[in-house]
Design a protein around this motif. Structure first.
Motif, mmCIF file in Angstrom:
data_model
loop_
_atom_site.group_PDB
_atom_site.id
_atom_site.type_symbol
_atom_site.label_atom_id
_atom_site.label_comp_id
_atom_site.label_asym_id
_atom_site.label_seq_id
_atom_site.Cartn_x
_atom_site.Cartn_y
_atom_site.Cartn_z
ATOM 1 N N PHE A 28 0.677 15.559 -64.039
ATOM 2 C CA PHE A 28 0.790 15.612 -62.591
ATOM 3 C C PHE A 28 0.512 14.279 -62.091
ATOM 4 N N ILE A 29 1.472 13.824 -61.107
ATOM 5 C CA ILE A 29 1.408 12.285 -60.801
ATOM 6 C C ILE A 29 1.439 12.631 -59.195
ATOM 7 N N PHE A 30 0.623 11.862 -58.355
ATOM 8 C CA PHE A 30 0.330 12.142 -56.951
ATOM 9 C C PHE A 30 0.902 10.644 -56.376
ATOM 10 N N LEU A 31 1.831 10.558 -55.435
ATOM 11 C CA LEU A 31 2.208 9.356 -54.816
ATOM 12 C C LEU A 31 2.165 9.535 -53.321
ATOM 13 N N ASP A 32 1.335 8.882 -52.819
ATOM 14 C CA ASP A 32 0.986 8.692 -51.486
ATOM 15 C C ASP A 32 0.755 7.380 -50.898
ATOM 16 N N PRO A 33 2.245 6.629 -50.688
ATOM 17 C CA PRO A 33 2.097 5.272 -50.429
ATOM 18 C C PRO A 33 1.924 5.086 -48.950
ATOM 19 N N PRO A 34 1.412 3.831 -48.226
ATOM 20 C CA PRO A 34 1.116 3.702 -46.928
ATOM 21 C C PRO A 34 2.614 4.150 -46.258
ATOM 22 N N TYR A 35 2.496 4.793 -45.108
ATOM 23 C CA TYR A 35 3.768 5.241 -44.709
ATOM 24 C C TYR A 35 4.704 4.278 -44.261
ATOM 25 N N GLN A 36 4.055 3.102 -43.720
ATOM 26 C CA GLN A 36 4.822 1.977 -43.231
ATOM 27 C C GLN A 36 5.700 1.114 -44.537
ATOM 28 N N LYS A 37 5.379 1.568 -45.728
ATOM 29 C CA LYS A 37 5.783 0.846 -46.720
ATOM 30 C C LYS A 37 6.467 1.797 -47.855
ATOM 31 N N GLN A 38 7.099 2.751 -47.515
ATOM 32 C CA GLN A 38 7.411 3.783 -48.402
ATOM 33 C C GLN A 38 8.562 3.336 -49.454
ATOM 34 N N LYS A 39 8.495 3.467 -50.542
ATOM 35 C CA LYS A 39 9.462 3.220 -51.686
ATOM 36 C C LYS A 39 9.454 4.344 -52.858
ATOM 37 N N LEU A 40 9.220 5.509 -52.195
ATOM 38 C CA LEU A 40 9.215 6.601 -53.173
ATOM 39 C C LEU A 40 10.326 6.772 -54.062
ATOM 40 N N GLN A 41 11.554 6.388 -53.343
ATOM 41 C CA GLN A 41 12.778 6.900 -54.426
ATOM 42 C C GLN A 41 12.564 5.912 -55.547
ATOM 43 N N SER A 42 12.539 4.434 -55.274
ATOM 44 C CA SER A 42 12.403 3.620 -56.405
ATOM 45 C C SER A 42 11.343 3.859 -57.418
ATOM 46 N N LEU A 43 10.149 4.552 -56.974
ATOM 47 C CA LEU A 43 9.056 5.034 -57.769
ATOM 48 C C LEU A 43 9.346 6.036 -58.560
ATOM 49 N N LEU A 44 10.162 7.065 -58.022
ATOM 50 C CA LEU A 44 10.526 8.222 -58.550
ATOM 51 C C LEU A 44 11.600 7.873 -59.754
ATOM 52 N N GLN A 45 12.488 6.830 -59.592
ATOM 53 C CA GLN A 45 13.302 6.442 -60.361
ATOM 54 C C GLN A 45 12.755 5.758 -61.765
#
Length: 190
Positions: free
Chosen positions: A116-133
């Motif tokens: 299980f991985i939980f990703l909750d970056p600051p909303y103004q600095k979202q880089k979720l797609q690159s983290l998922l990759q």
């Protein structure tokens, strides 16, 4: 803020001082753990952008064996350490003051995989797609593991990133939860 269920149910957790950290609400935690649990027979989790550490501690309370907490804020790290102590889980945790990219690269070097991985970056600095990759490219997930992203409702996420497939999502006001399942099997093999 508190632990919702499990061995530490009802324990009150400290919040990170100031307004720079947005804690995951109890309602969102309930949704997350209803999706992936609600309880676990062991396993490991990564709470990236951990803030107060509430989600990782909830996972430990519900049966995960081990958690890694990462945050780049020194205040957040002090809060996580305090909350881990409140729950008596010091021997089941690693806590790192680092940014997400460097922490993931260190995890990759160690060959650690998570349930299980939980990703909750600051909303103004979202880089979720690159983290998922990055998670996908370096096999950071165990097969049938989950990645949960908490993000602004205006941030679209892909349906699929390699073997990570989006299977659920829900909005709570300005916040959105997106659940990915990691599976090495092709869809026609399932």
């Amino acid at each position: 803020m508190r632990i919702v269920s499990g061995s530490c149910r009802g324990r009150k957790l400290k919040s990170v001082p100031g307004k720079s950290t947005r804690p995951t609400t109890d309602k969102m935690k309930e949704t997350i753990f209803n999706w992936i649990g609600p309880y676990f027979p062991g396993g490991s989790c990564l709470d990236l952008f951990a803030g107060s550490g509430g989600v990782g501690l909830e996972a430990l309370s519900r049966g995960m064996d081990f958690a890694i907490f990462v945050d780049k804020s020194k205040q957040a790290i002090q809060t996580i350490k305090s909350n881990v102590s409140i729950c008596g889980m010091e021997d089941r945790c690693e806590i790192y003051n680092n940014d997400s990219d460097r922490a993931l690269k260190a995890i990759i070097k160690r060959g650690i995989q998570f349930d299980f991985i939980f990703l909750d970056p600051p909303y103004q600095k979202q880089k979720l797609q690159s983290l998922l990759q990055l998670i996908e490219d370096h096999s950071v997930m165990k097969d049938s593991g989950y990645v949960i992203c908490e993000h602004d409702t205006g941030v679209p996420l892909p349906d699929k990133v390699g073997n990570l497939k989006q299977i659920k999502n829900v909005s709570y006001g300005m916040s959105h939860l997106t659940l990915y399942l990691y599976s090495e099997l092709e869809e026609n093999e399932i």
